[in-house]
Design a protein around this motif. Structure first.
Motif, PDB file in Angstrom:
ATOM      1  N   SER A  39      63.916 -99.561 -41.762  1.00  0.00           N
ATOM      2  CA  SER A  39      63.086 -99.721 -42.685  1.00  0.00           C
ATOM      3  C   SER A  39      62.475-101.058 -42.347  1.00  0.00           C
ATOM      4  CB  SER A  39      63.677 -99.524 -44.158  1.00  0.00           C
ATOM      5  OG  SER A  39      64.264 -98.445 -44.386  1.00  0.00           O
ATOM      6  N   CYS A  40      61.151-101.018 -42.951  1.00  0.00           N
ATOM      7  CA  CYS A  40      60.322-102.237 -42.765  1.00  0.00           C
ATOM      8  C   CYS A  40      59.636-102.668 -44.068  1.00  0.00           C
ATOM      9  CB  CYS A  40      59.520-102.252 -41.507  1.00  0.00           C
ATOM     10  SG  CYS A  40      58.333-103.500 -41.398  1.00  0.00           S
ATOM     11  N   LYS A  53      55.639 -98.637 -52.386  1.00  0.00           N
ATOM     12  CA  LYS A  53      56.831 -99.677 -52.082  1.00  0.00           C
ATOM     13  C   LYS A  53      56.478-100.704 -50.900  1.00  0.00           C
ATOM     14  CE  LYS A  53      60.385 -96.331 -53.711  1.00  0.00           C
ATOM     15  NZ  LYS A  53      61.716 -95.745 -53.538  1.00  0.00           N
ATOM     16  N   ASN A  54      55.610-100.503 -50.194  1.00  0.00           N
ATOM     17  CA  ASN A  54      55.012-101.206 -49.251  1.00  0.00           C
ATOM     18  C   ASN A  54      56.156-101.268 -48.099  1.00  0.00           C
ATOM     19  OD1 ASN A  54      52.404-102.256 -50.171  1.00  0.00           O
ATOM     20  ND2 ASN A  54      53.363-103.946 -50.823  1.00  0.00           N
ATOM     21  N   THR A  55      56.613-100.122 -47.740  1.00  0.00           N
ATOM     22  CA  THR A  55      57.795 -99.911 -46.986  1.00  0.00           C
ATOM     23  C   THR A  55      57.215 -98.765 -45.974  1.00  0.00           C
ATOM     24  OG1 THR A  55      58.926 -98.145 -48.139  1.00  0.00           O
ATOM     25  CG2 THR A  55      59.475-100.444 -48.398  1.00  0.00           C
ATOM     26  N   VAL A  56      57.755 -99.028 -44.483  1.00  0.00           N
ATOM     27  CA  VAL A  56      57.444 -98.008 -43.412  1.00  0.00           C
ATOM     28  C   VAL A  56      58.996 -97.862 -42.829  1.00  0.00           C
ATOM     29  CG1 VAL A  56      56.403 -97.809 -41.116  1.00  0.00           C
ATOM     30  CG2 VAL A  56      55.207 -98.856 -42.910  1.00  0.00           C
ATOM     31  N   ASP A  57      59.183 -96.717 -42.667  1.00  0.00           N
ATOM     32  CA  ASP A  57      60.371 -96.165 -42.022  1.00  0.00           C
ATOM     33  C   ASP A  57      60.469 -95.499 -40.658  1.00  0.00           C
ATOM     34  OD1 ASP A  57      61.927 -95.076 -45.223  1.00  0.00           O
ATOM     35  OD2 ASP A  57      61.505 -97.176 -44.364  1.00  0.00           O
ATOM     36  N   LEU A  58      61.275 -95.490 -40.058  1.00  0.00           N
ATOM     37  CA  LEU A  58      61.328 -94.941 -38.649  1.00  0.00           C
ATOM     38  C   LEU A  58      62.813 -94.132 -38.840  1.00  0.00           C
ATOM     39  CD1 LEU A  58      59.983 -94.284 -36.036  1.00  0.00           C
ATOM     40  CD2 LEU A  58      61.614 -96.248 -35.029  1.00  0.00           C
ATOM     41  N   LEU A  65      57.246-109.281 -42.757  1.00  0.00           N
ATOM     42  CA  LEU A  65      58.035-107.935 -42.422  1.00  0.00           C
ATOM     43  C   LEU A  65      59.256-108.265 -42.573  1.00  0.00           C
ATOM     44  CD1 LEU A  65      55.325-106.544 -39.847  1.00  0.00           C
ATOM     45  CD2 LEU A  65      55.169-106.194 -42.406  1.00  0.00           C
ATOM     46  N   VAL A  66      59.949-107.610 -43.226  1.00  0.00           N
ATOM     47  CA  VAL A  66      61.567-107.626 -43.322  1.00  0.00           C
ATOM     48  C   VAL A  66      62.071-106.356 -42.808  1.00  0.00           C
ATOM     49  CG1 VAL A  66      63.497-108.261 -44.458  1.00  0.00           C
ATOM     50  CG2 VAL A  66      61.396-109.617 -45.012  1.00  0.00           C
ATOM     51  N   GLN A  67      62.993-106.290 -41.726  1.00  0.00           N
ATOM     52  CA  GLN A  67      63.452-105.194 -41.299  1.00  0.00           C
ATOM     53  C   GLN A  67      64.779-104.852 -41.882  1.00  0.00           C
ATOM     54  OE1 GLN A  67      61.418-105.967 -37.063  1.00  0.00           O
ATOM     55  NE2 GLN A  67      63.024-104.427 -37.117  1.00  0.00           N
ATOM     56  N   SER A  68      65.448-103.652 -42.016  1.00  0.00           N
ATOM     57  CA  SER A  68      66.640-103.298 -42.266  1.00  0.00           C
ATOM     58  C   SER A  68      67.134-102.287 -41.657  1.00  0.00           C
ATOM     59  CB  SER A  68      66.877-103.146 -43.917  1.00  0.00           C
ATOM     60  OG  SER A  68      66.035-102.056 -44.212  1.00  0.00           O
ATOM     61  N   GLY A  69      68.236-101.485 -41.572  1.00  0.00           N
ATOM     62  CA  GLY A  69      68.680-100.655 -40.857  1.00  0.00           C
ATOM     63  C   GLY A  69      69.195-100.919 -39.324  1.00  0.00           C
ATOM     64  N   GLY A  70      69.571-100.161 -38.460  1.00  0.00           N
ATOM     65  CA  GLY A  70      70.035-100.450 -37.082  1.00  0.00           C
ATOM     66  C   GLY A  70      71.530-100.526 -37.028  1.00  0.00           C
ATOM     67  N   GLY A  71      72.282-100.740 -36.031  1.00  0.00           N
ATOM     68  CA  GLY A  71      73.544-100.617 -36.041  1.00  0.00           C
ATOM     69  C   GLY A  71      73.936-100.095 -34.590  1.00  0.00           C
ATOM     70  N   ALA A  94      47.465-100.585 -40.828  1.00  0.00           N
ATOM     71  CA  ALA A  94      48.265 -99.648 -39.930  1.00  0.00           C
ATOM     72  C   ALA A  94      49.462-100.270 -39.634  1.00  0.00           C
ATOM     73  CB  ALA A  94      47.393 -99.146 -38.748  1.00  0.00           C
ATOM     74  N   MET A  95      50.470 -99.507 -39.104  1.00  0.00           N
ATOM     75  CA  MET A  95      51.780-100.161 -38.878  1.00  0.00           C
ATOM     76  C   MET A  95      52.323 -99.608 -37.476  1.00  0.00           C
ATOM     77  SD  MET A  95      53.172-102.426 -40.802  1.00  0.00           S
ATOM     78  CE  MET A  95      54.990-102.223 -40.622  1.00  0.00           C
ATOM     79  N   GLY A  96      52.992-100.235 -36.500  1.00  0.00           N
ATOM     80  CA  GLY A  96      53.826 -99.682 -35.532  1.00  0.00           C
ATOM     81  C   GLY A  96      55.221-100.031 -35.299  1.00  0.00           C
ATOM     82  N   TRP A  97      55.807 -99.301 -34.482  1.00  0.00           N
ATOM     83  CA  TRP A  97      57.377 -99.759 -34.101  1.00  0.00           C
ATOM     84  C   TRP A  97      57.012 -99.989 -32.596  1.00  0.00           C
ATOM     85  CZ3 TRP A  97      61.305-100.664 -37.472  1.00  0.00           C
ATOM     86  CH2 TRP A  97      60.989-100.144 -38.748  1.00  0.00           C
TER      87      TRP A  97
END
Length: 130
Positions: free
Chosen positions: A21-22, A76-81, A4-10, A33-36
């Motif tokens: 994004s994950c 796309k196999n992505t999950v966003d928050l 699982l590769v995350q991006s975003g933040g700051g 299922a996915m969680g944050w």
């Protein structure tokens, strides 16, 4: 090995928005299922949000309800928050996590339990200044 590769933040100011994004390495069409979760300095990791395999059901911690939105794109196999109205108390390292696709979807409080999730992202820092 699932990654699982995350991006975003700051670093943002109070009231601003951020999107995390994950991206999962699981084969497209795999249901999971996915969680944050997030962890602030000196505090335990806490549940933030979760989304079922189809995206039809989402779950949120009371502290973020109405401000954060979890979504997914299974093609796309992505999950966003999406995080709106950020507050200084949202400052933490954020982690995405996936339930093993061989396990049934969580029930009840299991959505909020970190041990429910098998695979974890590397974490991304979110800092909200006042």
């Amino acid at each position: 090995q699932v990654q699982l590769v995350q991006s975003g933040g700051g670093l943002v100011q109070s009231g601003d928005s951020l999107r995390l994004s994950c991206a999962s390495s699981m084969r497209t069409g795999t249901n999971y299922a996915m969680g944050w979760f997030r962890q602030a300095p000196g505090k335990e990791r806490e549940f933030v949000a979760a989304i079922n395999w189809s995206g039809a059901r989402t779950y949120y911690a009371d502290s973020v309800k109405g401000r954060f939105t979890a979504s997914r794109d299974n093609h796309k196999n992505t999950v966003d928050l999406q995080m709106n109205g950020l507050k200084p108390e949202d400052t933490a390292v954020y982690f995405c996590a996936a339930v093993d696709p061989g396990h049934p979807e969580p029930i009840g409080g299991a959505w909020k339990t970190s041990s429910t999730y098998t695979y974890w992202g590397q974490g991304t820092q979110v800092t909200v200044s006042s």
